[in-house]
Every structure is written in structure tokens, then in C-alpha cells.
Design an enzyme around this catalytic site. Structure first.
Site, PDB file in Angstrom:
ATOM      1  N   ALA A 151       7.187  59.030  59.256  1.00 18.79           N
ATOM      2  CA  ALA A 151       7.929  59.735  60.295  1.00 18.79           C
ATOM      3  C   ALA A 151       7.632  61.222  60.250  1.00 18.79           C
ATOM      4  CB  ALA A 151       9.429  59.515  60.092  1.00 18.79           C
ATOM      5  N   GLY A 195       9.846  63.844  61.035  1.00 14.52           N
ATOM      6  CA  GLY A 195      11.261  64.027  61.330  1.00 14.52           C
ATOM      7  C   GLY A 195      11.536  65.439  61.772  1.00 14.52           C
ATOM      8  N   ALA A 196      12.822  65.778  61.757  1.00 14.59           N
ATOM      9  CA  ALA A 196      13.227  67.107  62.178  1.00 14.59           C
ATOM     10  C   ALA A 196      12.817  68.140  61.153  1.00 14.59           C
ATOM     11  CB  ALA A 196      14.733  67.130  62.369  1.00 14.59           C
ATOM     12  N   GLU A 197      12.799  67.750  59.910  1.00 16.06           N
ATOM     13  CA  GLU A 197      12.596  68.735  58.865  1.00 16.06           C
ATOM     14  C   GLU A 197      11.313  68.540  58.113  1.00 16.06           C
ATOM     15  OE1 GLU A 197      15.266  69.932  55.847  1.00 16.06           O
ATOM     16  OE2 GLU A 197      16.765  68.607  56.730  1.00 16.06           O
ATOM     17  N   ALA A 198      10.871  67.306  58.036  1.00 15.43           N
ATOM     18  CA  ALA A 198       9.820  66.992  57.086  1.00 15.43           C
ATOM     19  C   ALA A 198       8.871  65.957  57.657  1.00 15.43           C
ATOM     20  CB  ALA A 198      10.442  66.447  55.811  1.00 15.43           C
ATOM     21  N   ASP A 239      24.323  65.213  57.341  1.00 14.91           N
ATOM     22  CA  ASP A 239      23.451  64.773  58.441  1.00 14.91           C
ATOM     23  C   ASP A 239      23.580  63.271  58.621  1.00 14.91           C
ATOM     24  OD1 ASP A 239      21.602  64.838  60.452  1.00 14.91           O
ATOM     25  OD2 ASP A 239      19.866  65.125  59.152  1.00 14.91           O
TER      26      ASP A 239
HETATM   27  N1  LIG Z   1      13.229  56.438  50.279  1.00 14.68           N
HETATM   28  C1  LIG Z   1      12.846  55.957  51.458  1.00 14.68           C
HETATM   29  N2  LIG Z   1      12.475  54.675  51.594  1.00 14.68           N
HETATM   30  C2  LIG Z   1      12.083  54.180  52.779  1.00 14.68           C
HETATM   31  N3  LIG Z   1      12.028  54.899  53.910  1.00 14.68           N
HETATM   32  C3  LIG Z   1      12.386  56.194  53.864  1.00 14.68           C
HETATM   33  C4  LIG Z   1      12.807  56.789  52.631  1.00 14.68           C
HETATM   34  N4  LIG Z   1      13.078  58.074  52.867  1.00 14.68           N
HETATM   35  C5  LIG Z   1      12.830  58.288  54.178  1.00 14.68           C
HETATM   36  N5  LIG Z   1      12.419  57.157  54.791  1.00 14.68           N
HETATM   37  C6  LIG Z   1      12.065  57.013  56.231  1.00 14.68           C
HETATM   38  O1  LIG Z   1      11.567  58.242  56.721  1.00 14.68           O
HETATM   39  C7  LIG Z   1      12.405  58.783  57.743  1.00 14.68           C
HETATM   40  C8  LIG Z   1      12.522  60.288  57.572  1.00 14.68           C
HETATM   41  O2  LIG Z   1      13.059  60.611  56.301  1.00 14.68           O
HETATM   42  P1  LIG Z   1      14.263  61.655  56.116  1.00 14.68           P
HETATM   43  O3  LIG Z   1      14.539  61.818  54.671  1.00 14.68           O
HETATM   44  O4  LIG Z   1      15.398  61.215  56.934  1.00 14.68           O
HETATM   45  O5  LIG Z   1      13.612  62.999  56.682  1.00 14.68           O
HETATM   46  P2  LIG Z   1      14.016  63.963  57.903  1.00 14.68           P
HETATM   47  O6  LIG Z   1      14.821  65.058  57.286  1.00 14.68           O
HETATM   48  O7  LIG Z   1      12.733  64.443  58.436  1.00 14.68           O
HETATM   49  O8  LIG Z   1      14.820  63.183  58.887  1.00 14.68           O
HETATM   50  C9  LIG Z   1      13.724  58.035  57.602  1.00 14.68           C
HETATM   51  O9  LIG Z   1      14.416  57.927  58.814  1.00 14.68           O
HETATM   52  C10 LIG Z   1      13.271  56.683  57.075  1.00 14.68           C
HETATM   53  O10 LIG Z   1      12.859  55.862  58.142  1.00 14.68           O
HETATM   54 MG   LIG Z   2      16.418  61.957  58.593  1.00  9.28          MG
END
Ligand SMILES: Nc1ncnc2c1ncn2[C@@H]1O[C@H](COP(=O)(O)OP(=O)(O)O)[C@@H](O)[C@H]1O
Ligand SMILES: [Mg+2]
Lengths: 345, 211
Positions: free
Chosen positions: B16, B18-21, B127
């Protein structure tokens, strides 16, 4: 057949009257802003008086610029909400009077929804995330499950209000231009003289929501502690706009939409637009920052949204034109978007 | 193949942006992991960007650790890269709740119970959207993405934490809002302070509507 609509907007400190046709051409679009005395905030009753004093003048000016007479109008559109009660009443009364006198359909339009719709028209967008930033609102709005929904918003004061109050505390002169523009000038001054030194200020993002009151208090305190005011303006802008850009970014990431629109009075700020543009690029999204006349509160957006509603079959009795101060965008049935919505489902 | 300074990681696909990473699948010592990279954002002042990436990465790791200790399912953190700001964590075999909105009553009841536990331990998620709650194959609930989280004993902070979830339900899953949120509240009521927290949430909601 091409329809001609008049749009009257007076939900806050601005009075706007516009003439728009159903081809999406804006034939006239004038705005007059109520100015509270220096150092004062908007007083709704005074603003309403200003609007009442000027509404017929602005209507006549619009008709003249559009080269038509009132008899040529097919539709009378006004902002029904949300907004300040006394102010809204002015556009509603003016619209009712025209509608009755001319015997033409009247249409009450939702202010926030109209901001998004005019943005879609001018920016040629289909399904944007809209960041709506003004003196009275800070919201992230997007189409979801058949309605324009508020994804995120300020938990306390709007961004425009934050900049206004800060400027007033600093005794900035905003008689010539909006306070937001004055703060931007100071921030630019800091940059030019190498004073773009960043001072840490409270940065508050909660999910898709934001908060500006802690930031405002801290910025005022910082300025009073002797830090040059232009440096504080720079830090305030950088912090506040980064927060707004981040919540817009969160909404883009969450929904997967590929268009970003910024509207409202604060959308005129070039630093904010720059940030949003760069952010949109990361996500491969198209960014549109509207020209000021259609970004700020204006009559054109009301007329255009009214045309869309009318063409989709909306009818309204004069008895159902009471103003709605707290009318949220998600309460509006989007009959003119039925095809788009069905395509999404 | 990219090498981290800390762990010898083999990179896989991006999950992904995402918004931050940017989040990647990867493997380490044969284990499936997820790398969350808070890359630099050029749109904001460098000072803000550096602060945010640093604070959020550190906070996220800290809160994941605390949440795990009190028995909430969260990914285990293997390592953190404090230069590039990457977090290397256990990969959860699950899907975000937003893509699995069936069995809503049961799932949101569980989400409520775990949130009660987090809040009783003064952990604010920060969040709580349906992108940040994962559901695994055995229907277990996992919480991820604690980057906006913090520690607080304040009723208001807990109230706003829940309001974020309610806002996401309202905007993204409106048809299921009532059933999902009621189930959440039911689960959440194991928190001793639940009454005053929910009452405060309603107050904040009103404040937003009336400004
Ligand atoms: N430990 C994990 N195991 C499986 N999928 C993950 C995990 N961490 C993140 N993801 C996937 O990646 C996406 C983005 O991660 P996230 O930590 O929510 O970052 P952001 O801050 O960019 O939203 C999540 O919505 C999920 O689908
Ligand atoms: Mg997220």
C-alpha cells in the site's frame, strides 16, 4: 434549450450574485464582502445588514453584465444552508421575492455541495476529494455511498478563523485584503529575508480530523515571546497547511480516488496549493486549485448547482425555503448524480 | 535487492501507498514481514517532515509494544531503522476490515472490547479507521498503524479516538453505521469509564456540528 439561472449567496461575510446558463457559462459573478472594523470578527447581524443593503444593487449589476432582464431568468437559486442564520435570510428573502414576482421556480442549494459542484465544472473533475477551507469551514468532502460525505473536519475552529484571530491578535491591517493573505505575505517576507526558521508548533491530526485551537494559542504565545512575527507566520502556515494536506492525503489513500480539489476562501493561498499539488503527485492524482472568483463563496456555484438540481427534476415549494443553518452535505440527496452513483455501485 | 542497515531484508511487492508510508512485503530469515517506510514528504517543511517521521515511527513502535503486553493483537516489531524511518514488523495474514464488512456485529463487538482494553491502559490509537484494523483467517482482530497514537488518561482523548472510528463508519460504511457502531459500543462497555467517554464523544460531536 439553454436555461439561465441567478444564484444568490449570503451565508457568511460575503454577498454573491451570479448569472449562469445551463451550458456552464458564467455570465456574471460579483461578490461584495462585509468588513467588520479593524480588530473585530464577523458579527452576523451586521453582515446581514450589509448584504441586505447591497443585494438589489448586485442583482441589477449581474443582469446588466449578462445583458438580460429579470424576465429572461428561468431559475432562482439561493443558498439555503449551512451558514449564519441572519445572513442566510437575506439571500432567501431576495430569492423568494424574485421567484414570486417573476413566477419562476425557486431552488434552495446546499453551500458545501455547491462548492464541490462548481469545482467539478471548472476543474473538469468527475469524482474528487474536496478540501473545503474557509473562515467558517475546514472539511474533507467526497462522494461515498451515494452522498457527499464529510470524511474529516476540524474538531474546533476552522483554518480561516485560526488565521483571522492570529492576525487580529498581531494587529495586522486587513482593510485591503483578507487576513489569510496578510499572514501569507508575512510568511513570504520571512522567507525573503532568510527568516524561514521553523519553530515547532502543535501539529494535531486525529484520523481524518484536525484541530487548530492549540496551534493558534501556541502561535500567539510564540509571537508574544519575542520571536519575529513574520517567522511565526511562516511556522504557523507551514504547520497548519501541512495538517490540511495530510488529512486530504489520508482521504486520497483511504478512498483510492484520483482527483483532488481545493475550494473555499483559504484556497487562494499559494503555499497551500503548492503543498496539495506536490502531495497529489505522490498519489498520481490530478490536482485542481480553483481561480478565486469560483473558489470563494460566490453566486455562480449556487446558480450552477441549482441548474443541475432543476434538470434532474427537483422542484421546491416556496413554503419549503426556510433557511437551514446546520444543513450538512450528507443530508443532500444527489439526484443529479444518479447515473454516476449507480455506476459506482 | 535492497539492503537495510539493520536487517538483511529481501523486498517483495508494495502492499500500500498509504497516507503516511509505503508498506512492503518482505522476508527476513525466511519469515514473512512487512516493512513500513515513512519516506520523506517534500511537500511540507523539512523540519516538520523530519519531526513527524521520527516521532510517529518511535511512537508506533512503543505503542505496538505496550498493546502487545496487555494482550491486544498487534504485529510484533522486529526492528526499526532510525535513519530511513522504517519499521520491520511481523506480517499478519489478514485483510483490512473495510474490505470485509460482513459479520459486522461480531467483529465490531470485538473491536469495542479491545479498544476498551487499550483505553483502560491509556493507549490512544489515534487513527482508528477500518483500514487500520485487520481481520485474520480465524476472525481475530488485529490493530495496526499506531503512528498517530499516544498515551493519555484524558476522557476527551479517548472520546475523540472513538469519534474517529464513528466518522469513518459514517463516511465509508454508512449503510452499516448503526449496526457496526452499536456493536462497538456494546463491546466497549467493559471499560469502567465507558459511560463518561461516550457521553463526551456525543458532546464533541455536537460541538463540531454547532460551530
Ligand atoms: N503487519 C502487517 N501485516 C499485514 N499487513 C499490514 C501490516 N501492516 C500494514 N499492513 C497493510 O498495509 C496497509 C498500510 O499500513 P499502515 O500501517 O496502516 O500504514 P499507513 O500509515 O500508510 O496507513 C494496511 O492498511 C494493511 O493493509
Ligand atoms: Mg493505515
Amino acid at each position: 434549450m439553454t436555461l439561465i439561472a441567478i444564484g444568490i449567496e449570503s451565508s457568511a461575510d460575503k454577498l454573491g450574485v451570479a448569472i449562469v446558463n445551463s451550458d456552464g457559462e458564467i455570465l456574471a459573478n460579483n461578490v461584495k464582502t462585509y468588513k467588520p472594523g479593524i480588530g473585530k470578527g464577523v458579527i452576523p447581524r451586521d453582515a446581514a445588514e450589509h448584504h441586505a443593503d447591497n443585494v438589489s444593487k448586485l442583482i441589477n449589476l449581474g443582469l446588466k453584465q449578462a445583458n438580460i432582464t429579470s424576465a429572461d431568468l428561468d431559475l432562482i437559486c439561493f443558498t439555503q444552508g449551512s451558514g449564519m442564520g441572519p445572513c442566510l435570510r437575506v439571500d432567501a428573502v431576495a430569492a423568494r421575492t424574485l421567484a414570486v414576482k417573476l413566477n419562476k421556480p425557486i431552488i434552495g442549494v446546499n453551500h458545501q455541495v455547491a462548492h464541490v459542484e462548481i469545482g467539478k465544472l471548472i476543474g473538469q473533475l468527475d469524482d474528487p476529494i474536496a478540501l473545503y477551507v474557509s473562515g467558517g469551514n475546514s472539511q474533507v468532502i467526497a462522494l461515498a455511498e451515494g452522498r457527499y460525505r464529510v470524511f474529516g473536519e476540524t474538531l474546533d475552529i476552522p483554518i480561516g478563523n485560526c488565521l483571522d484571530v492570529f492576525g487580529r491578535e498581531m494587529q495586522f491591517d486587513n482593510s485591503e485584503k483578507p487576513m489569510g493573505a496578510v499572514v501569507e505575505e508575512y510568511a513570504n517576507m520571512a522567507k525573503e529575508r532568510g527568516g524561514d526558521i521553523f519553530h515547532e508548533l502543535p501539529y494535531t491530526v486525529k484520523g481524518f480530523d484536525i484541530s487548530f485551537s492549540g496551534l493558534l494559542t501556541a502561535a500567539i504565545k510564540l509571537a508574544k515571546s519575542g520571536i519575529p512575527v513574520d517567522e511565526v507566520c511562516f511556522s504557523l502556515q507551514e504547520t497548519a497547511f501541512a495538517m490540511l494536506t495530510e488529512v486530504a492525503e489520508r482521504a486520497l489513500a483511504h478512498t483510492g480516488k484520483k482527483e483532488l480539489l481545493v475550494c473555499g476562501g483559504v484556497a487562494a493561498n499559494s503555499r497551500l496549493k503548492k503543498m496539495l499539488e506536490q502531495m497529489a503527485e505522490i498519489h498520481g492524482a490530478k490536482f485542481v486549485g480553483l481561480p478565486a472568483p469560483v473558489a470563494i463563496d460566490n453566486g455562480a456555484m449556487i446558480a450552477w448547482n441549482g441548474i443541475l438540481m432543476h434538470q434532474a427534476g427537483h422542484t421546491q415549494n416556496i413554503e419549503d425555503t426556510l433557511v437551514r443553518q446546520r444543513w450538512r452535505p450528507e443530508e443532500v440527496e444527489l439526484i443529479w448524480l444518479e447515473n454516476e452513483i449507480n455506476n459506482l455501485i | 535487492m535492497n539492503k537495510l542497515p539493520c536487517l538483511d531484508i529481501e523486498y517483495g511487492d508494495t502492499i500500500a501507498l498509504g497516507a503516511e508510508a509505503r508498506t512492503y512485503y518482505a522476508t527476513f530469515l525466511g519469515y514473512d514481514v512487512v516493512v513500513k517506510h515513512r519516506f520523506a514528504k517534500k511537500y511540507r517543511a523539512e523540519a516538520i517532515d523530519n519531526l513527524l517521521r521520527k516521532n510517529r515511527s518511535i511512537q508506533e513502535v512503543r505503542l505496538l509494544h505496550l498493546a502487545r503486553k496487555i494482550g491486544v493483537r498487534v504485529p510484533f516489531v522486529l526492528d526499526i531503522d532510525k535513519i530511513a524511518w522504517k519499521i520491520i514488523q511481523e506480517r499478519i495474514l489478514g485483510v483490512p476490515l473495510k474490505d470485509r464488512m460482513n459479520n459486522v456485529e461480531v467483529n465490531f463487538n470485538k473491536v469495542g472490547e479491545y479498544m476498551a482494553l487499550l483505553h483502560e491502559n491509556n493507549i490512544i490509537h489515534g487513527d482508528l479507521t477500518t483500514s487500520n484494523i485487520l481481520l485474520d483467517e480465524e476472525d481475530n482482530i488485529w490493530f495496526i498503524d499506531f503512528g498517530l497514537g499516544y498515551i493519555s488518561t484524558q476522557i476527551e482523548d479517548k472520546a475523540v479516538d472513538i469519534l474517529v472510528l464513528k466518522h469513518t463508519l459514517t463516511s465509508s460504511h454508512n449503510a452499516l453505521l448503526d449496526i457496526a457502531f452499536n456493536a462497538f459500543i456494546k463491546g466497549y462497555s467493559i471499560n469502567k469509564e465507558h459511560k463518561s467517554i461516550i457521553k463526551r464523544m456525543e458532546k464533541v460531536e455536537e460541538r463540531i456540528r454547532y460551530t
